[in-house]
Structures are given as C-alpha cells and as structure tokens.
Scaffold this motif. Structure first.
Motif, PDB file in Angstrom:
ATOM      1  N   UNK A 305       0.828  -1.208   0.000  1.00  0.00           N
ATOM      2  CA  UNK A 305       0.000   0.000   0.000  1.00  0.00           C
ATOM      3  C   UNK A 305       0.859   1.254   0.000  1.00  0.00           C
ATOM      4  N   UNK A 306       1.907   1.279   0.810  1.00  0.00           N
ATOM      5  CA  UNK A 306       2.748   2.470   0.879  1.00  0.00           C
ATOM      6  C   UNK A 306       3.513   2.685  -0.425  1.00  0.00           C
ATOM      7  N   UNK A 307       3.891   1.604  -1.080  1.00  0.00           N
ATOM      8  CA  UNK A 307       4.563   1.740  -2.374  1.00  0.00           C
ATOM      9  C   UNK A 307       3.621   2.373  -3.393  1.00  0.00           C
ATOM     10  N   UNK A 308       2.354   1.968  -3.369  1.00  0.00           N
ATOM     11  CA  UNK A 308       1.388   2.536  -4.310  1.00  0.00           C
ATOM     12  C   UNK A 308       1.069   3.985  -3.958  1.00  0.00           C
ATOM     13  N   UNK A 309       0.958   4.294  -2.682  1.00  0.00           N
ATOM     14  CA  UNK A 309       0.744   5.686  -2.282  1.00  0.00           C
ATOM     15  C   UNK A 309       1.916   6.548  -2.726  1.00  0.00           C
ATOM     16  N   UNK A 310       3.132   6.047  -2.541  1.00  0.00           N
ATOM     17  CA  UNK A 310       4.322   6.820  -2.915  1.00  0.00           C
ATOM     18  C   UNK A 310       4.342   7.128  -4.403  1.00  0.00           C
ATOM     19  N   UNK A 311       3.848   6.189  -5.213  1.00  0.00           N
ATOM     20  CA  UNK A 311       3.824   6.407  -6.657  1.00  0.00           C
ATOM     21  C   UNK A 311       2.770   7.431  -7.063  1.00  0.00           C
ATOM     22  N   UNK A 312       1.705   7.575  -6.277  1.00  0.00           N
ATOM     23  CA  UNK A 312       0.619   8.482  -6.635  1.00  0.00           C
ATOM     24  C   UNK A 312       0.786   9.877  -6.022  1.00  0.00           C
ATOM     25  N   UNK A 313       1.273   9.933  -4.813  1.00  0.00           N
ATOM     26  CA  UNK A 313       1.248  11.183  -4.055  1.00  0.00           C
ATOM     27  C   UNK A 313       2.399  12.108  -4.442  1.00  0.00           C
ATOM     28  N   UNK A 314       2.178  13.397  -4.251  1.00  0.00           N
ATOM     29  CA  UNK A 314       3.257  14.380  -4.390  1.00  0.00           C
ATOM     30  C   UNK A 314       4.220  14.269  -3.215  1.00  0.00           C
ATOM     31  N   UNK A 315       3.641  14.050  -2.008  1.00  0.00           N
ATOM     32  CA  UNK A 315       4.455  13.906  -0.804  1.00  0.00           C
ATOM     33  C   UNK A 315       3.726  12.968   0.150  1.00  0.00           C
ATOM     34  N   UNK A 316       4.422  11.961   0.623  1.00  0.00           N
ATOM     35  CA  UNK A 316       3.836  10.944   1.506  1.00  0.00           C
ATOM     36  C   UNK A 316       4.494  11.043   2.868  1.00  0.00           C
ATOM     37  N   UNK A 317       3.684  11.269   3.901  1.00  0.00           N
ATOM     38  CA  UNK A 317       4.206  11.494   5.238  1.00  0.00           C
ATOM     39  C   UNK A 317       3.492  10.607   6.248  1.00  0.00           C
ATOM     40  N   UNK A 318       4.246  10.151   7.228  1.00  0.00           N
ATOM     41  CA  UNK A 318       3.695   9.400   8.357  1.00  0.00           C
ATOM     42  C   UNK A 318       3.975  10.192   9.619  1.00  0.00           C
ATOM     43  N   UNK A 319       2.912  10.602  10.316  1.00  0.00           N
ATOM     44  CA  UNK A 319       3.040  11.321  11.575  1.00  0.00           C
ATOM     45  C   UNK A 319       2.705  10.358  12.701  1.00  0.00           C
ATOM     46  N   UNK A 320       3.708   9.969  13.448  1.00  0.00           N
ATOM     47  CA  UNK A 320       3.532   8.972  14.505  1.00  0.00           C
ATOM     48  C   UNK A 320       3.716   9.612  15.868  1.00  0.00           C
ATOM     49  N   UNK A 321       2.796   9.379  16.815  1.00  0.00           N
ATOM     50  CA  UNK A 321       3.003   9.905  18.165  1.00  0.00           C
ATOM     51  C   UNK A 321       4.236   9.304  18.838  1.00  0.00           C
ATOM     52  N   UNK A 322       4.659   8.131  18.387  1.00  0.00           N
ATOM     53  CA  UNK A 322       5.850   7.512  18.968  1.00  0.00           C
ATOM     54  C   UNK A 322       7.101   8.307  18.644  1.00  0.00           C
ATOM     55  N   UNK A 323       7.090   9.047  17.530  1.00  0.00           N
ATOM     56  CA  UNK A 323       8.262   9.813  17.125  1.00  0.00           C
ATOM     57  C   UNK A 323       8.509  11.021  18.022  1.00  0.00           C
ATOM     58  N   UNK A 324       7.561  11.332  18.909  1.00  0.00           N
ATOM     59  CA  UNK A 324       7.782  12.421  19.850  1.00  0.00           C
ATOM     60  C   UNK A 324       8.762  12.073  20.949  1.00  0.00           C
ATOM     61  N   UNK A 325       9.052  10.795  21.132  1.00  0.00           N
ATOM     62  CA  UNK A 325      10.027  10.343  22.124  1.00  0.00           C
ATOM     63  C   UNK A 325      11.434  10.423  21.518  1.00  0.00           C
ATOM     64  N   UNK A 326      12.370  11.126  22.169  1.00  0.00           N
ATOM     65  CA  UNK A 326      13.732  11.228  21.617  1.00  0.00           C
ATOM     66  C   UNK A 326      14.404   9.874  21.419  1.00  0.00           C
ATOM     67  N   UNK A 327      13.955   8.852  22.143  1.00  0.00           N
ATOM     68  CA  UNK A 327      14.556   7.526  22.015  1.00  0.00           C
ATOM     69  C   UNK A 327      13.956   6.719  20.864  1.00  0.00           C
ATOM     70  N   UNK A 328      12.944   7.267  20.177  1.00  0.00           N
ATOM     71  CA  UNK A 328      12.266   6.524  19.115  1.00  0.00           C
ATOM     72  C   UNK A 328      13.195   6.285  17.934  1.00  0.00           C
ATOM     73  N   UNK A 329      13.139   5.077  17.393  1.00  0.00           N
ATOM     74  CA  UNK A 329      13.822   4.732  16.162  1.00  0.00           C
ATOM     75  C   UNK A 329      12.863   3.847  15.341  1.00  0.00           C
ATOM     76  N   UNK A 330      12.813   4.004  14.020  1.00  0.00           N
ATOM     77  CA  UNK A 330      11.940   3.156  13.184  1.00  0.00           C
ATOM     78  C   UNK A 330      12.538   1.758  13.030  1.00  0.00           C
ATOM     79  N   UNK A 331      12.545   1.011  14.147  1.00  0.00           N
ATOM     80  CA  UNK A 331      13.248  -0.267  14.181  1.00  0.00           C
ATOM     81  C   UNK A 331      12.340  -1.471  13.959  1.00  0.00           C
ATOM     82  N   UNK A 332      11.010  -1.289  13.971  1.00  0.00           N
ATOM     83  CA  UNK A 332      10.130  -2.430  13.740  1.00  0.00           C
ATOM     84  C   UNK A 332      10.222  -2.875  12.286  1.00  0.00           C
TER      85      UNK A 332
END
Length: 376
Positions: A305-332
């Motif tokens: 789904x994200x690959x298809x969104x990326x191909x269609x959209x001008x800009x694709x963004x994910x706003x995650x509340x977890x990213x508000x923590x300084x220790x957050x890393x996209x490790x999953x």
C-alpha cells in the motif's frame, strides 16, 4: 461499476467476480470490468480456462497477488472452499463513504493499556467530541500548501504567453490597429491534502486532537479529504465540512463504527486504493497518515500500500506519536520496510507539532530514510 439489473442474467457471475476482487482490495476499475465481459464474449467461452485468461488479461492482478487471485477464482467459479491467503484477516475490510447509512452493530467496550492496544480484532464503539480546533491554522493552511500549475489560464499584463484569440479580437475591435498584445499565464493552485487517521485502540489518546485538526484542515483548504481507518475505512469529509466544530465532530463520530478497535493498517489502505474515486484523491496530493504504524503480523500488505501511495502522491508522510520520544527509532519490521517510501516520518504526538509540519509542506526536506539514518 455497472448495475447488475441492467445486464443479461448470464453476465451476472462475471460482474460478481469483479465485485469479489474489489472486496478483497484488488484495484479493479469499472473500465476493466467492462473489458473483462467483452473479452469473455469474444472468446465464446469454450472452457473455464478461457474465462480465467480473460480475467487475468483485463483485471490485471499484480504479480505478487497472482496466487490470491487464483484462489478467489477457483472459490468463486468452481465452488472450492473459501481461500485462505497468508496475511489475510478473518473479516474483510469494509469501506464506508460518509454518504452511506450506518450499520447497526453491537458496541464493545475496550479497556487496555500500552502496546496491548494494538490488535487485529475488530471492536466497535462510539465516541463524542465537543472541543474546537485552531483557527489560526485554518486561516494559514490554504497559502501554506504546496502549489502546482493548473491547466487553467488567467489574463496577465506581463510574463505570459500570447493569447491569440483575445489579441485578434482586440485587433478587430480597433479596426485593424495593433494594440498591446493580450497575454495569458497558467494559474497555480494549492495541492490536495489527504489525511488518513488511525482510530484503532493504540491511538485513542490522540484521536480527538486529530479530528479537531482534520476539521480545521477541511475548513481551511478547498481540496482536503479525510478518512479514518482501523478495521474499516470510512470517509468523513462531508461531515467535517459543517462549519460548527461540535456539530461536525459529532456527525463524524456517528459515521465511524470502529473507534478504539483493532488495527488492519495494510488491508484498509489497500482497500482505499482499490476504490478508483478514493485513489484519485491521492494523485498529486500531500498524503499525511496519522498513525503509530504498529502493524501486527505480516506487513506485506502495508508495504504494498505504501509503495502505491508513494507512486501516486506528491508527498507521503507518516506522523507517529511515537516519534515524539527522543529515544524513538523506526526499528520495527513494518516501519523499516516502508521507511524508504516515505518523504517524512515526523512527530505526531501533539497538535502543535502536527500543525507546524503541515504548514511546512511547501518547503523541501530530505527524505525520511536520510534523516533517520543520521539519527541512528
């Protein structure tokens, strides 16, 4: 899609198969269904293999879903047992437009904490919103969104191209004299803004703020669209067009059936893309997904789904509340798989950080994978 009652009885099974594929998040446009039926007519058909080949050629499932397509074909036309596809949930994703009727289903209360709130089980509940949104954000949004050149033109005094029709009309009006040439220039219009809001249980602490932000976005931008997703997909744009905030949020609350339930992020986003009218909202738009990105089990649907969104959209963004923590890393595994497709992975833990980000969408920024590689 064409209506079954206007078709011959012999055509009904083929229309039903196309509808089955769409219910399982296959991208099937009405033109493809028409081509499928025409191909079957041309072939005869002399065997079921002719129908299968016609379906493959016209409905065009992606290579990574051929096995699933074959399973649905045999289940529908041969009466085999209902296919079980790896990664598929027990309940199919339901798509609900805000112009439809609400299904009456039993509401299930939910009391969970922490990471246990991320679940694939569907839980239905209701919610009431009574607070306003940020008026300043609403006033600034239209001018802050990225712009694109429209095919429409407008009269200009300089830096334009010759408007031959208007110039000739001016010459005729002036009895052959040559006045100043008339010029036209293509207009610029703000790009569409598409907000996809996760209303699953793991996001319930942020849902109220996200809905207030969405109402301000719809009021401030002419071409904003808002959908919610959890175990179902619901369009709530029309409800949020109501000027009164409390009334609009109450209307939206009545449309969504899967508040604080489970998470089927990948299948619901694929369901969005499988509806041509919805998929058109993402074309050339700024797409902002408000979610923690916690996907249980196989994340292949989410990656697709994200690959298809990326191909269609001008800009694709994910706003995650977890990213508000300084220790957050996209490790999953899920976040790691979709990170290369994202233009932004930003803090979605507060309305302030979200409004600042949305108002900065017109400014270029490094890709999310570049930024988080530096952080790591």
């Amino acid at each position: 899609m064409m209506r079954g009652e206007s078709l011959p009885r012999a055509a009904a099974p083929f229309l039903g198969f196309a509808r089955l594929l769409r219910r399982h998040a296959f991208a099937v446009a009405p033109e493809q269904v028409t081509s499928f039926m025409q191909a079957v007519t041309l072939l005869g058909p002399r065997s079921m293999n002719d129908i299968r080949e016609a379906a493959l050629a016209t409905l065009a499932p992606s290579p990574d879903r051929h096995d699933e397509f074959e399973a649905h074909f045999r289940g529908y036309f041969y009466g085999d047992a209902k296919p079980t596809v790896e990664g598929e949930e027990d309940d199919e994703t339901r798509v609900k437009d805000d112009r439809g009727t609400r299904e009456e289903e039993k509401q299930i209360a939910r009391h969970e904490k922490g990471g246990e709130l991320s679940s694939a089980l569907e839980q239905l509940s209701s919610r009431d919103f009574r607070r306003g949104a940020d008026d300043q954000f609403r006033r600034r949004l239209a001018c802050a969104l990225p712009a694109r050149r429209s095919f429409r033109t407008a009269h200009t005094r300089s830096r334009g191209t010759l408007d031959l029709r208007r110039s000739l009309s001016e010459i005729v009006s002036a009895d052959g004299d040559i006045p100043a040439p008339q010029l036209r220039r293509r207009q610029t219009v703000p790009r569409k803004l598409l907000l996809l809001i996760d209303v699953s249980g793991s996001m319930k602490q942020h849902t109220a703020d996200y809905l207030k932000l969405a109402h301000a976005a719809v009021q401030g931008a002419d071409r904003a669209e808002v959908f919610t997703f959890g175990t179902r997909l619901t369009r709530i744009t029309s409800a949020l067009r109501i000027r009164g905030r409390e009334q609009a949020l109450a209307r939206a609350a009545g449309l969504v059936d899967d508040w604080d339930g489970g998470t089927r992020m990948g299948p619901t986003l694929l369901a969005f893309l499988s509806v041509p009218r919805f998929s058109a909202f993402a074309r050339g738009a700024c797409v902002v997904i408000l979610s923690d990105g916690l996907e249980r089990g196989d994340h292949s649907d989410l990656e697709t789904a994200m690959r298809r969104f990326s191909a269609r959209a001008f800009r694709l963004s994910l706003a995650s509340p977890l990213a508000g923590d300084p220790r957050f890393r996209p490790a999953t595994a899920a976040l790691g798989a979709i990170l290369p497709m994202l233009d932004d992975l930003v803090d979605g833990s507060s309305v302030g950080s979200l409004t600042d980000f949305i108002l900065s969408l017109a400014r270029p920024a490094p890709a999310a994978s570049v930024i988080w590689k530096r952080v790591s």
